[in-house]
Design a protein around this motif. Structure first.
Motif, PDB file in Angstrom:
ATOM      1  N   ARG A  87       0.581  -1.273  -0.013  1.00 32.03           N
ATOM      2  CA  ARG A  87       0.061  -0.203   0.119  1.00 32.03           C
ATOM      3  C   ARG A  87       0.924   1.289   0.080  1.00 32.03           C
ATOM      4  NH1 ARG A  87      -2.530   0.575   4.595  1.00 32.03           N
ATOM      5  NH2 ARG A  87      -2.314  -1.414   5.477  1.00 32.03           N
ATOM      6  N   LEU A  88       1.957   1.196   0.899  1.00 33.85           N
ATOM      7  CA  LEU A  88       2.767   2.447   0.788  1.00 33.85           C
ATOM      8  C   LEU A  88       3.839   2.501  -0.249  1.00 33.85           C
ATOM      9  CD1 LEU A  88       3.316   2.660   4.599  1.00 33.85           C
ATOM     10  CD2 LEU A  88       1.429   3.662   3.301  1.00 33.85           C
ATOM     11  N   GLY A  89       4.016   1.697  -1.062  1.00 32.19           N
ATOM     12  CA  GLY A  89       5.148   1.439  -2.261  1.00 32.19           C
ATOM     13  C   GLY A  89       6.329   1.423  -1.446  1.00 32.19           C
ATOM     14  N   ALA A  90       6.372   0.397  -0.324  1.00 34.48           N
ATOM     15  CA  ALA A  90       8.014   0.217   0.165  1.00 34.48           C
ATOM     16  C   ALA A  90       8.222  -1.137  -0.097  1.00 34.48           C
ATOM     17  CB  ALA A  90       7.629   0.252   1.678  1.00 34.48           C
ATOM     18  N   ILE A  91       9.540  -1.525  -0.076  1.00 37.72           N
ATOM     19  CA  ILE A  91      10.022  -2.698  -0.227  1.00 37.72           C
ATOM     20  C   ILE A  91      10.057  -3.487   1.025  1.00 37.72           C
ATOM     21  CG2 ILE A  91      12.072  -4.199  -0.991  1.00 37.72           C
ATOM     22  CD1 ILE A  91      10.845  -2.554  -3.224  1.00 37.72           C
ATOM     23  N   LEU A  92       9.537  -4.943   1.320  1.00 36.49           N
ATOM     24  CA  LEU A  92       9.198  -5.815   1.980  1.00 36.49           C
ATOM     25  C   LEU A  92      10.773  -6.688   2.153  1.00 36.49           C
ATOM     26  CD1 LEU A  92       8.034  -6.857   4.833  1.00 36.49           C
ATOM     27  CD2 LEU A  92       6.730  -8.127   3.345  1.00 36.49           C
ATOM     28  N   ILE A  93      11.458  -6.469   3.259  1.00 32.75           N
ATOM     29  CA  ILE A  93      12.725  -7.547   3.085  1.00 32.75           C
ATOM     30  C   ILE A  93      12.621  -8.587   4.327  1.00 32.75           C
ATOM     31  CG2 ILE A  93      15.181  -7.371   3.367  1.00 32.75           C
ATOM     32  CD1 ILE A  93      15.272  -4.575   2.814  1.00 32.75           C
TER      33      ILE A  93
END
Length: 437
Positions: free
Chosen positions: A235-241
């Motif tokens: 939703r936030l356009g972040a990368i999940l690592i």
């Protein structure tokens, strides 16, 4: 004492004395032992190590986790012997590096491409840089108590020494961390999705990544937590690592992604990847991995991943052999069964002795906490109620009885540990529990 034994004791004293002179703390990392308990390893055999005095220890440190197959596994030894005569490192492609990359991409759900590095610390640091380059944002959200190695961006909000500053800005864990690094890291409580969402949403326009240990140290994720992070990052356009340095190839052949059923954008691997040789990897989406493509040099779309020994042929040959063993039928049921036997065995014996203990973790990992058995231990701050001094005494009593473990640390179990080894360990640990009661 025989002449031979006296010579072995003399050698041990001399080596320990030299270590105290040339190595800070007379150790190789962040764990030191009291002089009367310290020793020098001579060699390892399966689940055991033997010191220079000839004393044998059942090993639950396992090199801080890599030795999932035990010490000197024949398949790994053979692969390394065959490769070393052909050369150890070339700083270029070799067949072992290509074949191992292919195996990891086949195994890991999120992996479309992969880049090798040498250590888990390097890998988490570079994964965060890739996320920053890809999103053109600066901040990374991590979880309090989550361990991502020793680089500056990870040594924030982990240890008990700093004051409990309000989220999302706990301070550094040790000296030498620059303020600029602290200012780019947000910290949230593990297993608290509502607080994490509040922090991430507040900083959404500058949030590059969320990095998490799917199994944080020894704390399991609550149902829906990892899936919630997956949805939040999208939703936030972040990368999940996912930091799978510990969980990768340990909880399942496909790691925590397979085991918990949540797929990140990037995942970091180390430890069990080679079962004892220096190698790490970042795997993930091809568009994010493209930030490592040298064709992008000269632009801010380039994250630049490299290292002199990264992907060296010797470590990759070991990795091919190790993964070949780990993908055999029955490996992961065995690892989970033996880990569960260890955890439940310690807890039951402590309960029988009337000693308040919880034993946490998952798969072939166990960690003992001296704490109310009914306490809810779902976050790092919750773990701080445990009696660390008693945990230290317990570890030292175990060491006196021939169990190698560090204070207040995870117990790693390997495929080399037998049921008889676990039975012996539980008996010795029961004695250690009585000693610290």
């Amino acid at each position: 004492m025989s002449v031979e034994l006296e010579a072995m004791e003399s050698r041990s004293r001399e080596l320990l004395s030299t270590a105290g002179t040339v190595l800070p703390g007379a150790c190789l990392g962040q764990n030191a032992l009291p002089p009367e308990l310290s020793f020098v390893v001579d060699h390892g055999e399966g689940p055991r190590i033997v010191d220079v005095r000839g004393r044998t220890y059942l090993d639950y440190v396992l090199g801080s986790g890599p030795l999932l197959l035990g010490h000197a596994h024949p398949a790994v030894v053979r692969a390394v012997q065959e490769q070393v005569v052909r050369g150890s490192t070339f700083h270029w492609l070799s067949e072992p590096s290509i074949r191992l990359a292919e195996m990891v991409v086949d195994a890991v759900p999120c992996a479309e491409q992969l880049r090798f590095l040498s250590t888990g610390t390097e890998a988490t640091m570079f994964a965060c840089r890739m996320a920053r380059a890809f999103t053109r944002r600066e901040k990374v959200l991590k979880f309090e108590g989550g361990w991502h190695g020793f680089h500056d961006y990870s040594m924030i909000g982990n240890w008990r020494v700093p004051s409990e500053a309000p989220y999302p800005h706990p301070g550094p864990d040790l000296g030498g961390i620059p303020r600029g690094a602290v200012d780019t890291v947000l910290v949230a409580p593990f297993n608290d999705l509502a607080t994490t969402e509040r922090i991430a949403t507040e900083w959404r326009h500058d949030l590059a990544a969320i990095i998490v240990e799917p199994l944080q140290r020894s704390v399991r994720p609550l149902p829906g937590f990892l899936a919630g992070l997956r949805d939040l990052a999208e939703r936030l356009g972040a990368i999940l690592i996912f930091d799978e340095v510990v969980t990768g190839f340990r909880l399942a052949y496909g790691g925590a992604q397979e085991y918990y059923g949540v797929v990140p954008d990037l995942a970091v691997y180390g430890k069990a990847l080679t079962c004892g040789f220096s190698l790490a990897a970042i795997a993930g989406r091809a568009d994010v991995m493209a930030t490592a493509d040298p064709a992008r040099k000269g632009s801010l779309d380039y994250a630049g991943l490299s290292g002199t020994l990264s992907g060296n042929a010797l470590a990759c040959a070991a990795g091919i052999a190790a993964l070949g063993e780990l993908r055999r039928p029955g490996v992961y049921p065995r690892l989970h069964a033996i880990g569960e036997r260890m955890r439940t065995g310690i807890a039951r014996r402590a309960e029988r002795l009337g000693i308040p203990v919880q034993v946490l973790a998952d798969g072939p990992i166990a960690q003992v906490f001296f704490v109310d058995p009914h306490a809810e231990l779902t976050s790092d701050r919750a773990l701080r109620v445990a009696d660390g001094k008693k945990g230290t005494r317990f570890a030292f009593e175990c060491l006196r009885r021939g169990i190698f473990t560090f204070p207040n640390s995870k117990l790693y179990v390997s495929l080399a540990h037998t049921d008889a080894d676990i039975d012996w360990t539980l008996d010795a640990m029961e004695e250690a529990l009585r000693a610290v009661a």
